[in-house]
Design a protein around this motif. Structure first.
Motif, PDB file in Angstrom:
ATOM      1  N   UNK A 189      -4.810   4.911  -8.268  1.00  0.00           N
ATOM      2  CA  UNK A 189      -5.648   4.712  -7.094  1.00  0.00           C
ATOM      3  C   UNK A 189      -4.749   4.555  -5.876  1.00  0.00           C
ATOM      4  N   UNK A 190      -5.216   5.053  -4.732  1.00  0.00           N
ATOM      5  CA  UNK A 190      -4.466   4.968  -3.471  1.00  0.00           C
ATOM      6  C   UNK A 190      -5.232   4.087  -2.501  1.00  0.00           C
ATOM      7  N   UNK A 191      -4.543   3.147  -1.851  1.00  0.00           N
ATOM      8  CA  UNK A 191      -5.191   2.287  -0.872  1.00  0.00           C
ATOM      9  C   UNK A 191      -5.417   3.063   0.427  1.00  0.00           C
ATOM     10  N   UNK A 192      -6.206   2.451   1.299  1.00  0.00           N
ATOM     11  CA  UNK A 192      -6.483   3.109   2.573  1.00  0.00           C
ATOM     12  C   UNK A 192      -5.194   3.340   3.375  1.00  0.00           C
ATOM     13  N   UNK A 193      -4.211   2.443   3.226  1.00  0.00           N
ATOM     14  CA  UNK A 193      -2.961   2.576   3.980  1.00  0.00           C
ATOM     15  C   UNK A 193      -1.974   3.528   3.325  1.00  0.00           C
ATOM     16  N   UNK A 194      -2.313   4.058   2.128  1.00  0.00           N
ATOM     17  CA  UNK A 194      -1.475   5.053   1.487  1.00  0.00           C
ATOM     18  C   UNK A 194      -0.599   4.554   0.365  1.00  0.00           C
ATOM     19  N   UNK A 195      -0.723   3.283  -0.020  1.00  0.00           N
ATOM     20  CA  UNK A 195       0.012   2.791  -1.187  1.00  0.00           C
ATOM     21  C   UNK A 195      -0.622   3.320  -2.471  1.00  0.00           C
TER      22      UNK A 195
END
Length: 501
Positions: free
Chosen positions: A244-250
């Motif tokens: 999964x990718x966070x909204x900030x791109x992590x």
């Protein structure tokens, strides 16, 4: 609140997890096998603290086949996705085929299961909607126990509405052609950086590893690489999960670790992309025990609920039946406490065979489970109690004798035994009430206690909890009676609590 987290982030049997982000929210589902309701739905804002918010599957289908326990059947390794403003869950039932359900919101209403592909041994299904081309795909694995085939992944083109497949399918990864690879399964399908990606585990649940495969074309050929394995850590078999990718791109990866009677606990691994374009999981491919938290807003500590006061006679989301439920097993009422009917059974001496057993997951840390029990009615042989249930089981509770008196009883059965036997001598419970307790120590070694009015007393020898074939041991409440005439009575349970030892 510290700047780090400690694995596992879900320390109980949340088997075969998959995860998706929608906005600022993360959602996770897991295998539920033969228990109902199935397909648990968990929510988080930080990937570390999770709460259970519902289930996507009210009853297993075909309904009639799950009128009795089928502990290693049903829902295997689901995939959770969000597409076209809907949540979708696909899974393989090894005896029937690939199913899907969908809903406009995570809390539902969810559709009834739709059989996408019928067949034996079809497991671990995962869809992909390709936003670049508008096409849709499906990948699944195989269970040798049903099909005679394993260690391969089959791919299909899928109708974008998720209701049908557009071809007969093709083997897109054959694990038999990769030296040293066996039991390839659990694929999760993604699109990234112009590649089709399949994250898939191999090597078996206890000692396996996490693989990644990539190809420019969905149907292959695929390159492979091991991206997570035990190495010199204490985490055996770290594999089978979701990216999964966070909204900030992590980027983060959630996967399981098989822990015997505790089942498959869930770990969170940092993830990045190497200079060679391949994913790097954990600490250079080894699982982390402690790590910096995701760069997400701080959240208060949370975990799936365990305690229950049963308001109005209703039980919480953490409870599941061992088969599809029927009317009358639990009675709603105006007060607190859970009232279970003493369901008549032709085989009341083996809890493993009974559908009217209410279960929740065994906690993964040393813990104490307690509950208050009252036995109602006059039916001889009626009984109720608190159990630790797996391939072997042990329970402590109350039973009404042929003379109408109630006794405290403690019984167990080994994995090879077809019926239970006494773990300690029965004792009078003159008021038909008892406080029941089980202490779950290291290694899932359980010690039972009771209080019938003269203080807490240990009972019987230590009982070593055991898993089922694919499922960790379960904490259970039950009420039953032998076959007979007349009303069998009921049992009331109040103040169910789990605390750390």
């Amino acid at each position: 609140m510290t700047g780090t987290y400690t694995n596992p982030v879900l320390n109980a049997d949340w088997s075969d997890p998959d995860v998706v982000r929608v906005g600022d929210d993360f959602y996770l589902t897991a295998s539920s096998f033969g228990r109902a309701p199935g397909l648990p739905l968990l929510h988080s804002r930080d990937l570390v603290n999770w709460t259970l918010v519902g289930h996507a599957l009210e009853r297993l289908e075909p309904v009639g086949e799950f009128r009795v326990p089928r502990h290693d059947c049903g829902v295997w390794a689901p995939a959770l996705r969000h597409h076209d403003d809907r949540f979708w869950i696909f899974w393989g039932d090894p005896d029937h085929g690939v199913f899907q359900v969908n809903a406009p919101e995570i809390r539902g209403p969810w559709t009834r299961p739709h059989l996408l592909k019928a067949g034996k041994g079809l497991i671990d299904a995962c869809p992909l909607w390709d936003d670049e081309t508008g096409e849709a795909y499906l990948v699944h694995a195989w269970a040798k126990s049903r099909s005679g085939v394993k260690n391969r992944l089959t791919g299909h083109r899928m109708h974008p509405d998720g209701t049908s497949l557009l071809d007969e399918g093709k083997v897109i990864v054959d694990g038999d052609r990769i030296p040293g690879w066996f039991t390839l399964e659990g694929p999760k399908l993604y699109r990234h950086d112009g590649w089709f990606w399949i994250f898939a585990p191999a090597g078996g649940v206890e000692t396996g590893w996490q693989g990644a495969f990539r190809s420019r074309d969905f149907f292959g050929p695929y390159e492979e690489k091991i991206v997570l394995e035990q190495k010199d850590t204490d985490v055996n078999g770290p594999h089978q999960g979701g990216w999964v990718r966070t909204r900030s791109g992590e980027d983060w990866f959630l996967h399981f670790q098989q822990r015997g009677a505790y089942g498959r606990v869930v770990h969170l691994q940092p993830m990045s992309w190497g200079t060679d374009g391949w994913p790097v999981l954990g600490a250079e491919g080894a699982p982390v025990a402690v790590h910096r938290r995701p760069d997400l807003p701080p959240q208060p500590p949370a975990a799936p609920a365990t305690d229950d006061d049963f308001p109005g006679g209703r039980f919480g989301r953490q409870w599941q039946w061992t088969a599809n439920p029927r009317e009358g097993w639990a009675t709603q009422h105006s007060g607190d406490g859970l009232r279970l009917s003493c369901v008549r059974s032709a085989d009341p001496h083996d809890l493993r065979t009974l559908p009217n057993v209410l279960t929740q997951r065994l906690p993964g840390v040393p813990s104490v489970a307690e509950v208050e029990l009252t036995l109602h009615g006059e039916a001889p042989g009626a009984r109720a109690g608190l159990a630790v249930l797996g391939d072997a089981f042990g329970w402590i509770g109350l039973e009404r004798g042929s003379d109408g008196t109630v006794q405290l009883v403690h019984r167990f059965a080994e994995a090879v035994a077809e019926r239970e036997r006494d773990a300690d001598h029965p004792r009078p419970a003159p008021e038909g009430r008892a406080r029941l307790r089980v202490e779950i120590g290291a290694g899932a070694r359980c010690r039972f206690f009771y209080d019938v009015g003269d203080g807490l007393t240990p009972s019987g020898p230590v009982f070593a909890a055991t898993p089922w074939r694919w499922v960790g041991a379960l904490l259970c409440l039950f009420a039953l009676a032998p076959v007979g005439s007349g009303h069998a009575g009921a049992a009331s349970f109040t103040q169910f609590r789990i605390t750390s030892l």
